[in-house]
Enzyme design. Structure first.
Site, PDB file in Angstrom:
ATOM      1  N   LYS A  55       2.321   2.189  -5.236  1.00  9.99           N
ATOM      2  CA  LYS A  55       3.026   1.745  -6.447  1.00  9.99           C
ATOM      3  C   LYS A  55       2.215   2.038  -7.709  1.00  9.99           C
ATOM      4  O   LYS A  55       2.761   2.457  -8.714  1.00  9.99           O
ATOM      5  CB  LYS A  55       3.297   0.227  -6.376  1.00  9.99           C
ATOM      6  CG  LYS A  55       4.246  -0.142  -5.253  1.00  9.99           C
ATOM      7  CD  LYS A  55       4.379  -1.640  -5.098  1.00  9.99           C
ATOM      8  CE  LYS A  55       3.150  -2.314  -4.537  1.00  9.99           C
ATOM      9  NZ  LYS A  55       2.818  -2.002  -3.146  1.00  9.99           N
ATOM     10  N   GLN A 100       2.291  -5.797  -3.320  1.00  5.88           N
ATOM     11  CA  GLN A 100       2.569  -5.910  -1.880  1.00  5.88           C
ATOM     12  C   GLN A 100       3.877  -5.167  -1.551  1.00  5.88           C
ATOM     13  O   GLN A 100       4.238  -4.258  -2.279  1.00  5.88           O
ATOM     14  CB  GLN A 100       2.632  -7.372  -1.431  1.00  5.88           C
ATOM     15  CG  GLN A 100       1.286  -8.091  -1.432  1.00  5.88           C
ATOM     16  CD  GLN A 100       0.883  -8.636  -2.778  1.00  5.88           C
ATOM     17  OE1 GLN A 100       1.656  -9.281  -3.444  1.00  5.88           O
ATOM     18  NE2 GLN A 100      -0.347  -8.391  -3.190  1.00  5.88           N
ATOM     19  N   GLY A 109      -4.189  -4.096  -4.386  1.00  8.49           N
ATOM     20  CA  GLY A 109      -5.147  -3.077  -4.803  1.00  8.49           C
ATOM     21  C   GLY A 109      -4.350  -1.841  -5.170  1.00  8.49           C
ATOM     22  O   GLY A 109      -3.859  -1.141  -4.298  1.00  8.49           O
ATOM     23  N   HIS A 110      -4.132  -1.628  -6.455  1.00 10.30           N
ATOM     24  CA  HIS A 110      -3.329  -0.487  -6.892  1.00 10.30           C
ATOM     25  C   HIS A 110      -4.268   0.649  -7.303  1.00 10.30           C
ATOM     26  O   HIS A 110      -5.045   0.520  -8.233  1.00 10.30           O
ATOM     27  CB  HIS A 110      -2.410  -0.894  -8.050  1.00 10.30           C
ATOM     28  CG  HIS A 110      -1.323  -1.843  -7.619  1.00 10.30           C
ATOM     29  ND1 HIS A 110      -0.491  -2.492  -8.475  1.00 10.30           N
ATOM     30  CD2 HIS A 110      -0.939  -2.233  -6.376  1.00 10.30           C
ATOM     31  CE1 HIS A 110       0.367  -3.247  -7.780  1.00 10.30           C
ATOM     32  NE2 HIS A 110       0.097  -3.107  -6.514  1.00 10.30           N
ATOM     33  N   ASP A 150       0.816  -1.225   0.000  1.00  5.45           N
ATOM     34  CA  ASP A 150       0.000   0.000   0.000  1.00  5.45           C
ATOM     35  C   ASP A 150       0.848   1.272   0.000  1.00  5.45           C
ATOM     36  O   ASP A 150       0.417   2.306   0.514  1.00  5.45           O
ATOM     37  CB  ASP A 150      -0.966   0.015   1.197  1.00  5.45           C
ATOM     38  CG  ASP A 150      -1.750  -1.271   1.304  1.00  5.45           C
ATOM     39  OD1 ASP A 150      -2.261  -1.708   0.260  1.00  5.45           O
ATOM     40  OD2 ASP A 150      -1.834  -1.841   2.402  1.00  5.45           O
TER      41      ASP A 150
HETATM   42  P1  IMP Z   1      -2.593 -12.852   1.268  1.00  5.33           P
HETATM   43  O1  IMP Z   1      -1.526 -12.435   0.347  1.00  5.33           O
HETATM   44  O2  IMP Z   1      -3.975 -12.463   0.829  1.00  5.33           O
HETATM   45  O3  IMP Z   1      -2.522 -14.290   1.647  1.00  5.33           O
HETATM   46  O4  IMP Z   1      -2.387 -12.063   2.660  1.00  5.33           O
HETATM   47  C1  IMP Z   1      -1.226 -12.249   3.466  1.00  5.33           C
HETATM   48  C2  IMP Z   1      -0.868 -10.958   4.190  1.00  5.33           C
HETATM   49  O5  IMP Z   1      -0.435  -9.986   3.254  1.00  5.33           O
HETATM   50  C3  IMP Z   1      -2.035 -10.316   4.952  1.00  5.33           C
HETATM   51  O6  IMP Z   1      -1.529  -9.661   6.095  1.00  5.33           O
HETATM   52  C4  IMP Z   1      -2.550  -9.280   3.971  1.00  5.33           C
HETATM   53  O7  IMP Z   1      -3.229  -8.232   4.610  1.00  5.33           O
HETATM   54  C5  IMP Z   1      -1.248  -8.826   3.341  1.00  5.33           C
HETATM   55  N1  IMP Z   1      -1.419  -8.315   1.971  1.00  5.33           N
HETATM   56  C6  IMP Z   1      -1.630  -9.035   0.858  1.00  5.33           C
HETATM   57  N2  IMP Z   1      -1.709  -8.230  -0.203  1.00  5.33           N
HETATM   58  C7  IMP Z   1      -1.541  -6.987   0.243  1.00  5.33           C
HETATM   59  C8  IMP Z   1      -1.479  -5.709  -0.402  1.00  5.33           C
HETATM   60  O8  IMP Z   1      -1.575  -5.581  -1.617  1.00  5.33           O
HETATM   61  N3  IMP Z   1      -1.304  -4.634   0.425  1.00  5.33           N
HETATM   62  C9  IMP Z   1      -1.129  -4.762   1.754  1.00  5.33           C
HETATM   63  N4  IMP Z   1      -1.169  -5.924   2.391  1.00  5.33           N
HETATM   64  C10 IMP Z   1      -1.358  -7.029   1.637  1.00  5.33           C
END
Ligand code: IMP
Length: 423
Positions: A16, A224, A40-41, A13
């Site tokens: 990017k 991420q 979520g971009h 977040d």
């Molecule tokens: P997953 O990738 O959905 O399995 O989530 C694993 C961890 O990564 C969790 O803490 C999510 O909140 C975090 N996470 C996954 N994608 C994002 C992102 O795009 N932004 C921020 N946190 C993320």
């Protein structure tokens, strides 16, 4: 021609999407290399806010090809929704989007498995976005996955059925209380696959190899952040892919020797969504203000993000792991009006002062040690040139550059494309 990389250096977040959108005019190809619809971009221009999950952030420019690389996991259902949104803005995505045959598909049962696994963990849950990311990458490394290229084979539905059946047995194993109607989910899934098949599938490593030989410029877009990397993040509270620079090589088939600039994006403070350690997390009015002014809610899940001071120990670690060559500081505008700013420059760890990230950064192990700095009152959102920066902002930037030993080349002062200041 070299490949440049763009990565988030914190827990995701960082902004990017906005920066890729701003930089796209300099590139022929924007290539997303890992993650999936957990991302979520957010992009804002002409008064409209767009949120992309899987589609590369260069899609709003006609000049660039947008490539979804082999390291990405695609949920056809979410992808279809993203395409529908682009259609509303008359974006001709078919002519400028390519999908790697080697990218893996997120099946409906992957989403269910994610939910069952999280539910079974109770308090120890990861805080996953529940988009099926972990189970899909598990099937990838377990050599059971279904890839985009399989959709071109006649027998892919048999492969699908066998895997979905196995997943159902696994869901039962968890004994989690999740309700679902798989038949309905599959109807939606197969309809979305039809839409996906209208796009161009390619051997993306070959495409990128040729693009480089032809002198085309390529920007690899990460999702991420580095602290969510499966190897270098705060395991197990991480995502399931390599979000760091090396992930661009495996997620696109680009050789390490071809990578030139590594753009590292960070917020002027820190946020985290989901579970896991966060040494500089704030539970006071400063944290509350960051969340409110910064509109810190997940673009994918809507969950409120946890907020805290900038953690230079963690940021330095990310700069080193990625070999960052240029930094970009986001959301400086959110800190306007703070009477003081704190930056964590070391941790107290087992009674000692350390300045590196230890194996375990749980609250009982590390206590942040802060350097306090002066805040600024000026509204930054209208600024367009570094010469207009208040002195305290310059001091903040100078301090970070000195600590991180990498120049801060862009300062973003708002979500819009125009609120991007080059230094
Ligand atoms: P997953 O990738 O959905 O399995 O989530 C694993 C961890 O990564 C969790 O803490 C999510 O909140 C975090 N996470 C996954 N994608 C994002 C992102 O795009 N932004 C921020 N946190 C993320």
């Amino acid at each position: 021609m070299a490949v440049d990389l763009l990565l988030g250096l914190q827990w995701g977040d960082e902004g990017k999407g906005k920066i890729v959108d701003v930089l796209t005019k300099n590139y022929d190809v924007i290539a997303r290399f890992q993650g999936g619809p957990n991302a979520g971009h957010t992009l804002e221009f002409d008064g409209i806010k767009h949120v992309l999950h899987t589609i590369p952030s260069g899609i709003f420019h006609d000049s660039a090809i947008n490539l979804v690389g082999n390291g990405v996991v695609i949920d056809p259902v979410i992808f279809r929704r993203e395409l529908d949104n682009l259609s509303k803005f008359n974006i001709d995505y078919k002519s400028k989007m390519l999908i790697s045959r080697k990218a893996h598909l997120i099946l409906p049962t992957h989403r269910l498995l994610d939910a069952a696994s999280e539910a079974s963990k109770g308090k120890a849950k990861i805080g996953s976005t529940l988009k099926g990311i972990g189970p899909t990458y598990m099937d990838k490394t377990g050599r059971n996955g279904i890839r985009v290229g399989d959709l071109e084979m006649d027998n892919w539905k048999e492969k699908y059925r066998a895997l979905a059946n196995k997943h159902e047995a696994m869901i039962d194993f968890y004994k989690a209380d999740i309700q679902y109607n798989l038949a309905e989910m599959e109807t939606e899934f197969f309809a979305a696959i039809k839409v996906l098949k209208e796009l161009t599938f390619i051997d993306s490593e070959e495409y990128l190899f040729r693009a480089q030989a032809e002198g085309k410029s390529i920007l690899a877009e990460g999702a991420q952040g580095s602290l969510l990397d499966i190897d270098f993040g705060t395991y197990p509270y991480v995502t399931s892919s390599n979000t760091t620079a090396a992930g661009a090589c495996t997620g696109l088939g680009v050789a390490p020797s071809k990578i030139k600039e590594v753009f590292g994006i960070f917020k002027a403070y820190t946020t985290r969504v989901g579970s896991g350690p966060f040494p500089t997390e704030l539970f006071d009015s400063y944290g509350e203000t960051m969340g409110r002014v910064g509109n810190e809610f997940g673009a994918t899940t809507g969950r409120p993000r946890r907020c805290g001071w900038l953690d230079l120990v963690a940021l330095k670690y990310a700069v080193r792991v990625n070999g960052v060559t240029q930094l970009m500081m986001m959301k400086g505008d959110v800190l306007s009006g703070f009477d003081k700013l704190k930056v964590c420059t070391a941790y107290e760890y087992k009674g000692e002062r350390i300045s590196h990230l230890p194996y375990n950064i749980e609250a009982e192990n590390v206590k942040p040690i802060y350097t306090e700095m002066k805040g600024w009152d000026e509204d930054l959102t209208k600024l367009r040139d570094p010469s207009e920066f208040p002195a305290a902002l310059n001091d903040y930037i100078d301090f970070l550059e000195k600590e991180l030993e990498v120049p801060i080349k862009i300062v973003s002062v708002g979500p819009d494309r125009t609120q991007t200041i080059h230094r």
